[in-house]
Design an enzyme around this catalytic site. Structure first.
Site, short mmCIF file in Angstrom:
data_model
loop_
_atom_site.label_atom_id
_atom_site.label_comp_id
_atom_site.label_asym_id
_atom_site.label_seq_id
_atom_site.Cartn_x
_atom_site.Cartn_y
_atom_site.Cartn_z
N ARG A 61 -4.11 -11.23 -6.62
CA ARG A 61 -5.56 -11.57 -6.82
C ARG A 61 -5.94 -12.88 -7.04
NH1 ARG A 61 -6.06 -6.07 -5.93
NH2 ARG A 61 -6.24 -4.72 -7.79
N ASN A 91 -5.49 -8.51 0.20
CA ASN A 91 -6.76 -8.13 -0.38
C ASN A 91 -7.35 -9.07 -1.32
OD1 ASN A 91 -5.15 -6.83 -2.41
ND2 ASN A 91 -6.75 -4.90 -2.26
N ASP A 151 -3.72 -3.46 3.43
CA ASP A 151 -3.59 -2.97 2.20
C ASP A 151 -4.76 -2.91 1.42
OD1 ASP A 151 -2.11 -0.81 0.40
OD2 ASP A 151 -2.49 -2.47 -0.88
N ASP A 304 3.09 -1.55 -6.17
CA ASP A 304 1.38 -1.57 -6.09
C ASP A 304 0.80 -2.08 -7.24
OD1 ASP A 304 -0.91 -1.15 -4.86
OD2 ASP A 304 -0.71 0.84 -4.93
N1 LIG Z 1 -3.47 1.26 -4.86
C1 LIG Z 1 -4.86 0.96 -5.78
O1 LIG Z 1 -5.31 1.73 -6.14
N2 LIG Z 1 -5.50 -0.38 -5.42
C2 LIG Z 1 -4.94 -1.30 -4.96
C3 LIG Z 1 -5.09 -1.30 -3.31
C4 LIG Z 1 -3.98 -0.31 -2.65
O2 LIG Z 1 -2.91 -0.63 -2.79
O3 LIG Z 1 -4.46 0.40 -1.69
C5 LIG Z 1 -5.74 -2.63 -5.31
O4 LIG Z 1 -5.74 -3.50 -4.50
O5 LIG Z 1 -6.47 -2.71 -6.55
ZN LIG Z 2 -2.96 0.63 -0.73
#
Ligand SMILES: NC(=O)N[C@@H](CC(=O)O)C(=O)O
Ligand SMILES: [Zn+2]
EC number: 3.5.2.3
Length: 435
Positions: A61, A91, A151, A304
């Site tokens: 983030r 992202n 992603d 993730d």
């Molecule tokens: N996994 C998720 O639900 N969210 C991820 C994005 C992602 O990994 O697809 C995010 O950036 O919050």
């Molecule tokens: Zn993802």
């Protein structure tokens, strides 16, 4: 600075042994090594020594949403979770689609010094899926981008994906795909199945993931490239990866701890803490993912780790953001879902948490054998520990853990990055505090 780890079980095997590390490497392995030679001694009787974990899928983030996680707090969570390298997804805001951002992420990670934070570069400019980002420039930067991914979004245009794969092989980098056919998930918030139907939640069908996995396997075959599948969530994805490999296609896949433990029965409460992409699936998918990981069809575990602000998780299910924390709980969830049921031994844990992810992305100093002369990127695990998860106790800025108040088995006690202790007994050790 040298550290003596006393009485450890290397890969959980054999007799208790001492391990002396210094100058960034493993200096000596033997019984009853002299503690006088070490500047710090850790009594680790009965603990298991593993290579430091490598996470191919972390959301830190920074830049842009430091109210939910920063490179420093995310690095702390990683070190406490036993990680020595993480890949920070693109992202962010601004998106990591330029060398300015990817180099910043790498430099900031090195400054914090708790874990190697490898920047993931965006495949397309602004994650918009329309135009390739400057992959070559990012790969050549200080941050040496090794993995590219949009992603959060799928690279859904097959022509763009094909070009990205073609470039990736000439650059020697990896494309990681968030496999989601967007036309099939418009408005979707939960796994499409009986539970979502009963609860009145719009469904995200398995085919949205599987159709992209199949397509990308074929595109990788034609491009002579490698493709990596992010967060595999369905039994069908396991079958497709197995089929593609049988055809000689270079495809690898990761699974998250939450997809190995939780299923869509968690949605009964409408608590958005359980909202994630791809969604929690059915118990049969969970079983197939565990089996696929045990058999090596799914290569590795990736967290993730996705921190979100409280107001984005404590609202109506449909409005909440998808994603959950994962770095500090990953090892415990793997022990609960894979080690305790006998699907993996500790060597297997080293394989899926460290060796395979390092190999997939081409890190030559991580996931190494625990032998004299190797880099001292190491994790100590207390297999008999039990602990209860409390979101506010976690190192992340955000607290969105789906495991709140759950008691989990096993705990990382110590992490070493190039011979330096980065986490010990629940505390991180910042390099700045030593200088
Ligand atoms: N996994 C998720 O639900 N969210 C991820 C994005 C992602 O990994 O697809 C995010 O950036 O919050
Ligand atoms: Zn993802």
């Amino acid at each position: 600075m040298s550290v003596l780890l006393r009485g450890v079980l290397i890969y959980g095997e054999g007799e208790p042994t001492d391990v002396l590390v210094g100058d960034g490497t493993i200096l000596e392995i033997g019984v009853d090594l002299d503690p006088a030679t070490a500047s710090e001694v850790i009594d680790a009787g009965g603990q298991i020594l593993l290579p430091g974990f490598v996470d191919l899928h972390t959301h830190l983030r920074e830049p842009g949403r430091e109210d939910t996680e920063t490179i420093e707090t995310g690095s702390s969570a990683a070190a406490l979770g036993g990680y020595t390298a993480v890949f920070a997804m693109a992202n962010t805001s601004p998106v990591a689609d330029s060398v300015v951002i990817t180099d910043h992420v790498w430099r900031r990670g090195q400054e914090v010094g708790l874990v190697d934070v490898h920047p993931v570069g965006a495949v397309t400019a602004g994650l918009e899926g329309k135009q390739l980002a400057e992959m070559a420039t990012m790969a050549a930067g200080v941050g040496k981008v090794k993995m590219f991914s949009d992603d959060g979004h799928c690279v859904y245009d097959p022509l763009i994906m094909r070009r990205a794969l073609e470039y990736s092989s000439s650059l020697g980098v990896l494309i990681a795909q968030h496999a989601e056919e967007p036309r099939l998930t418009v408005g979707a918030v939960a796994h499409e199945g009986p539970t979502a139907a009963r609860l009145g939640l719009a469904g995200w069908p398995r085919a949205a993931e599987e159709s992209i996995v199949a397509r990308d396997a074929l595109l990788a075959r034609d491009a002579g490239a490698r493709v990596h599948i992010c967060h595999a969530s369905t039994a069908g994805t396991v079958e497709l990866v197995k089929w593609a490999r049988s055809q000689g296609i270079s495809i690898t896949a990761e699974v998250t701890p939450h997809h190995l433990l939780l299923d869509d029965s968690r949605l009964e409460t409408y608590d958005a803490i359980n909202k994630v992409n791809p969604p929690l699936r059915e118990a049969s998918d969970v079983a197939a993912l565990r089996k696929g990981l045990a058999e090596g069809i799914i290569d590795c575990v990736a967290t993730d780790h996705a921190p979100h602000a409280e107001q984005d998780k404590c609202c109506e299910f449909a409005a909440a953001r998808p994603g959950m924390l994962g770095l500090e709980t990953a090892l415990s969830i793997i022990v609960q879902t894979m080690v305790q049921p006998g699907l993996l031994d500790w060597r297997g844990v080293a394989r899926v948490m460290s060796e395979r992810p390092a190999a997939i992305v081409g890190l030559d100093d991580q996931g190494r054998p625990i032998e004299v002369g190797e880099p001292a990127n190491l994790t100590l695990v207390d297999p008999s520990a039990e602990w209860t998860v409390h979101g506010p106790d976690l190192a992340s800025v955000a607290h969105n853990t789906p495991y709140e108040s759950m008691t989990l088995p096993a705990r990382v006690t110590t992490t070493l990055l190039r011979g330096r202790i980065t986490a010990h007994d629940g505390n991180v050790r910042l390099r700045s505090s030593e200088e």
